[in-house]
Design a protein around this motif. Structure first.
Motif, mmCIF file in Angstrom:
data_model
loop_
_atom_site.group_PDB
_atom_site.id
_atom_site.type_symbol
_atom_site.label_atom_id
_atom_site.label_comp_id
_atom_site.label_asym_id
_atom_site.label_seq_id
_atom_site.Cartn_x
_atom_site.Cartn_y
_atom_site.Cartn_z
ATOM 1 N N ILE A 132 0.593 -1.351 0.265
ATOM 2 C CA ILE A 132 0.071 -0.037 -0.341
ATOM 3 C C ILE A 132 0.591 1.297 -0.395
ATOM 4 N N THR A 133 2.477 1.179 1.055
ATOM 5 C CA THR A 133 2.606 2.211 0.708
ATOM 6 C C THR A 133 3.713 2.785 -0.392
ATOM 7 N N GLY A 134 3.931 1.513 -1.015
ATOM 8 C CA GLY A 134 4.305 1.785 -2.350
ATOM 9 C C GLY A 134 3.862 2.562 -3.623
ATOM 10 N N ASN A 135 2.683 1.715 -3.283
ATOM 11 C CA ASN A 135 1.682 1.935 -4.102
ATOM 12 C C ASN A 135 1.251 3.587 -3.863
ATOM 13 N N ALA A 136 1.083 4.203 -2.689
ATOM 14 C CA ALA A 136 1.119 5.527 -2.704
ATOM 15 C C ALA A 136 2.542 6.611 -2.836
ATOM 16 N N THR A 137 3.072 6.218 -2.665
ATOM 17 C CA THR A 137 4.878 6.646 -2.961
ATOM 18 C C THR A 137 4.463 6.899 -4.353
ATOM 19 N N ARG A 138 3.970 6.132 -5.345
ATOM 20 C CA ARG A 138 4.150 5.794 -6.205
ATOM 21 C C ARG A 138 3.262 7.254 -7.348
ATOM 22 N N LEU A 139 2.459 7.545 -6.370
ATOM 23 C CA LEU A 139 1.014 7.706 -6.482
ATOM 24 C C LEU A 139 1.722 9.865 -6.004
ATOM 25 N N LEU A 140 2.280 9.989 -4.904
ATOM 26 C CA LEU A 140 3.111 10.625 -4.621
ATOM 27 C C LEU A 140 4.168 11.145 -5.356
ATOM 28 N N TYR A 141 5.451 10.441 -6.394
ATOM 29 C CA TYR A 141 5.673 11.084 -7.346
ATOM 30 C C TYR A 141 5.404 11.648 -8.819
ATOM 31 N N ASP A 142 4.225 10.518 -9.298
ATOM 32 C CA ASP A 142 3.676 11.730 -10.001
ATOM 33 C C ASP A 142 2.977 12.572 -10.212
ATOM 34 N N ALA A 143 2.566 12.643 -8.415
ATOM 35 C CA ALA A 143 2.308 14.758 -8.232
ATOM 36 C C ALA A 143 3.533 15.488 -7.582
ATOM 37 N N GLY A 144 4.596 14.519 -7.642
ATOM 38 C CA GLY A 144 5.949 15.746 -7.919
ATOM 39 C C GLY A 144 6.326 15.709 -6.280
ATOM 40 N N PHE A 145 6.466 14.533 -5.377
ATOM 41 C CA PHE A 145 6.985 13.783 -4.514
ATOM 42 C C PHE A 145 7.141 13.067 -4.371
ATOM 43 N N GLU A 146 8.552 13.101 -4.550
ATOM 44 C CA GLU A 146 9.556 11.662 -4.679
ATOM 45 C C GLU A 146 9.707 10.987 -3.143
ATOM 46 N N SER A 147 10.062 10.306 -3.188
ATOM 47 C CA SER A 147 9.731 9.368 -1.766
ATOM 48 C C SER A 147 10.458 7.850 -1.879
ATOM 49 N N ASP A 148 10.912 7.027 -0.876
ATOM 50 C CA ASP A 148 11.007 6.255 -0.416
ATOM 51 C C ASP A 148 10.197 6.036 0.523
ATOM 52 N N ILE A 149 10.281 3.953 0.398
ATOM 53 C CA ILE A 149 10.239 3.651 1.951
ATOM 54 C C ILE A 149 10.300 2.699 2.808
ATOM 55 N N THR A 150 10.081 2.991 4.065
ATOM 56 C CA THR A 150 10.672 2.368 4.621
ATOM 57 C C THR A 150 10.534 1.322 4.893
ATOM 58 N N PRO A 151 11.177 -0.760 5.503
ATOM 59 C CA PRO A 151 9.939 -1.868 5.765
ATOM 60 C C PRO A 151 9.385 -1.754 6.458
ATOM 61 N N PRO A 152 8.078 -2.423 6.496
ATOM 62 C CA PRO A 152 7.129 -1.195 7.452
ATOM 63 C C PRO A 152 7.129 -2.783 9.712
ATOM 64 N N THR A 153 6.633 -2.135 9.802
ATOM 65 C CA THR A 153 6.637 -2.876 11.669
ATOM 66 C C THR A 153 5.630 -3.547 11.657
ATOM 67 N N VAL A 154 5.171 -4.496 11.873
ATOM 68 C CA VAL A 154 3.721 -4.587 12.784
ATOM 69 C C VAL A 154 4.004 -4.363 14.279
ATOM 70 N N LEU A 155 2.491 -3.273 14.765
ATOM 71 C CA LEU A 155 2.502 -3.209 15.975
ATOM 72 C C LEU A 155 1.343 -4.006 16.771
ATOM 73 N N ARG A 156 1.149 -4.572 17.817
ATOM 74 C CA ARG A 156 0.438 -5.286 18.128
ATOM 75 C C ARG A 156 -0.187 -4.303 19.569
ATOM 76 N N GLY A 157 -1.098 -3.884 19.706
ATOM 77 C CA GLY A 157 -2.100 -3.826 20.787
ATOM 78 C C GLY A 157 -2.583 -2.676 20.729
ATOM 79 N N SER A 158 -3.531 -1.404 20.986
ATOM 80 C CA SER A 158 -4.220 -0.409 20.828
ATOM 81 C C SER A 158 -3.642 0.388 22.744
ATOM 82 N N ASN A 159 -3.978 1.595 21.823
ATOM 83 C CA ASN A 159 -3.942 2.977 22.714
ATOM 84 C C ASN A 159 -1.917 2.952 22.484
#
Lengths: 121, 159
Positions: free
Chosen positions: B95-122
């Motif tokens: 999802i983040t990869g897709n988003a950064t592609r769309l940001l790139y198309d809008a003129g904002f070049e960016s990379d993503i960092t490997p995701p982390t999964v958090l368990r627990g709310s608050n």
């Protein structure tokens, strides 16, 4: 004889997904690596026909691993496997000598087609 | 935080979910939070850096995570083992990869960092900018997209 493939991705899920696709397509998965550093070591050991390489990984990323492997084995066939949005990295990898790239999430056909094309099978 | 930075993440989520779980989600109402907390049992956290920087969070219930992981793994009722958590993490990466592609198309070049999964709310997440929040409803339950992304100084000066 089945073509021998090394799968490199830090995500266990992606390695399993790619392995399932390639198993079904008749490729021989000779090894897996969870980062670029391990990929370079396994390439030396296994000398596969092709590598499917993720880009963003801890320890050593896919572009660096691609360069390392191609420095020692200029004829290595490496396909980058990456999330959409990393186009600069894809260009960098292709400039480093990667043969093709596949965008995640991918359709099984695209993975098989990419490998088949690169391997000239 | 500019509102147009949210859209790529929502569109990215729609594009990825349509492929991995064969669903067309529905978008819910937009909200803004000054502090960022994980509000769900499971949160995928991915970083973005480049012309824009910040964090994207994708929150969901454990049941939703389990159903999505099962669909991604082509199994029914998958146990939330290492493989299933890896699938959920990869969902955030795509999802983040897709988003950064769309940001790139809008003129904002960016990379993503490997995701982390958090368990627990608050769990409080430190972000540099306020967080835009939009829930999307999938056939497996709700996913809450939190985006705290801002232009870097270089881009802000150039604007």
């Amino acid at each position: 004889m089945a073509k021998r493939v090394l799968i490199v991705d830090d995500a266990m899920f992606m390695r399993a997904a790619v392995k399932r696709i390639l198993d079904q397509a008749g490729f021989d998965i000779v090894g897996e690596a969870e980062n670029g550093q391990v990929a370079v070591i396994k390439y030396n050991e296994l000398q596969p026909d092709a590598v499917l390489m993720d880009i963003t990984m801890p320890e050593m990323d896919g572009i660096c691993a691609c360069r390392c492997i191609l420095k020692a084995y200029p004829n290595a066939k490496i396909i980058m496997c990456t999330a959409l949005g990393q186009q600069n990295m894809v260009v960098e990898a292709l400039q480093a000598g990667a043969k093709d790239y596949i965008i995640k999430p991918f359709q099984p056909d695209r993975v098989v087609e990419g490998l088949t094309k690169v391997l000239g099978a | 935080m500019r509102i147009e930075f949210l859209d790529p993440f929502v569109k990215g989520a729609f594009a990825v979910l349509s492929q991995v779980i064969a669903d067309t989600p529905e978008r819910g109402a937009l909200a803004i939070r000054s502090n960022t907390f994980t509000s769900q049992q499971v949160t995928i956290m991915a970083g973005v850096n480049g012309d824009v920087e910040g964090t994207a969070l994708y929150g969901m219930s454990l049941i939703t995570a389990q159903k999505i992981a099962s669909a991604m793994m082509c199994t029914e009722g998958a146990q939330m083992d290492d493989m299933a958590w890896s699938a959920i993490s990869e969902l955030g990466n795509m999802i983040t990869g897709n988003a950064t592609r769309l940001l790139y198309d809008a003129g904002f070049e960016s990379d993503i960092t490997p995701p982390t999964v958090l368990r627990g709310s608050n769990i409080e997440i430190s972000t540099k900018s306020p967080t835009l929040v939009v829930p999307i409803n999938t056939k497996f339950g709700q996913i809450e997209i939190n985006v705290a992304i801002a232009e870097t100084c270089k881009m802000a000066k150039a604007a």
